[in-house]
Design a protein around this motif. Structure first.
Motif, short mmCIF file in Angstrom:
data_model
loop_
_atom_site.label_atom_id
_atom_site.label_comp_id
_atom_site.label_asym_id
_atom_site.label_seq_id
_atom_site.Cartn_x
_atom_site.Cartn_y
_atom_site.Cartn_z
N ILE A 133 0.84 -1.20 0.00
CA ILE A 133 0.00 0.00 0.00
C ILE A 133 0.87 1.25 0.00
N GLY A 134 1.91 1.25 0.82
CA GLY A 134 2.83 2.39 0.87
C GLY A 134 3.52 2.62 -0.47
N GLN A 135 3.94 1.53 -1.11
CA GLN A 135 4.59 1.64 -2.42
C GLN A 135 3.62 2.19 -3.47
N LYS A 136 2.38 1.73 -3.41
CA LYS A 136 1.38 2.21 -4.37
C LYS A 136 1.11 3.71 -4.19
N PHE A 137 1.06 4.18 -2.95
CA PHE A 137 0.88 5.61 -2.72
C PHE A 137 2.06 6.40 -3.28
N LEU A 191 2.36 9.09 -10.78
CA LEU A 191 1.37 8.67 -11.78
C LEU A 191 -0.04 8.76 -11.19
N PRO A 192 -0.50 9.95 -10.89
CA PRO A 192 -1.78 10.11 -10.18
C PRO A 192 -3.01 9.57 -10.91
N ASN A 193 -2.92 9.39 -12.21
CA ASN A 193 -4.08 8.91 -12.97
C ASN A 193 -3.89 7.51 -13.51
N ASP A 194 -2.90 6.80 -13.00
CA ASP A 194 -2.62 5.45 -13.50
C ASP A 194 -3.65 4.48 -12.91
N ARG A 195 -4.54 4.03 -13.74
CA ARG A 195 -5.64 3.16 -13.30
C ARG A 195 -5.13 1.85 -12.71
N ARG A 196 -4.05 1.30 -13.25
CA ARG A 196 -3.49 0.04 -12.75
C ARG A 196 -3.02 0.20 -11.30
N VAL A 197 -2.33 1.31 -11.03
CA VAL A 197 -1.84 1.56 -9.67
C VAL A 197 -3.02 1.76 -8.72
N ILE A 198 -4.01 2.49 -9.15
CA ILE A 198 -5.19 2.73 -8.32
C ILE A 198 -5.92 1.41 -8.03
#
Length: 69
Positions: free
Chosen positions: A19-23, A29-36
């Motif tokens: 979760i920390g890495q994804k944040f 990449l604030p709009n990266d759907r894969r990361v979200i």
């Protein structure tokens, strides 16, 4: 310690690290759907796993509705 609790704690540490890495990735990449989507799945898994135990504060945080913020 209860073996189930030990497994939960181990998996929770891994999920929190993810979760920390994804944040961190969302900062670049604030709009990266894969990361979200990956972030959502990790939080959802942590929420589901925490349902096995009585952790009122964890439950409160993980069940918070985004529109309340």
């Amino acid at each position: 310690m209860n073996p189930l609790l030990e497994q939960f704690l181990s998996e929770s540490r891994e999920l929190l690290e993810s979760i920390g890495q994804k944040f961190m990735q969302l900062e670049d990449l604030p709009n990266d759907r894969r990361v979200i989507d990956d972030l959502f799945r990790s939080v959802h898994t942590l929420k589901g796993n925490s349902g096995l135990f009585t952790f009122p504060e964890m439950k409160r945080v993980l069940h918070a509705r985004s529109e309340e913020h």
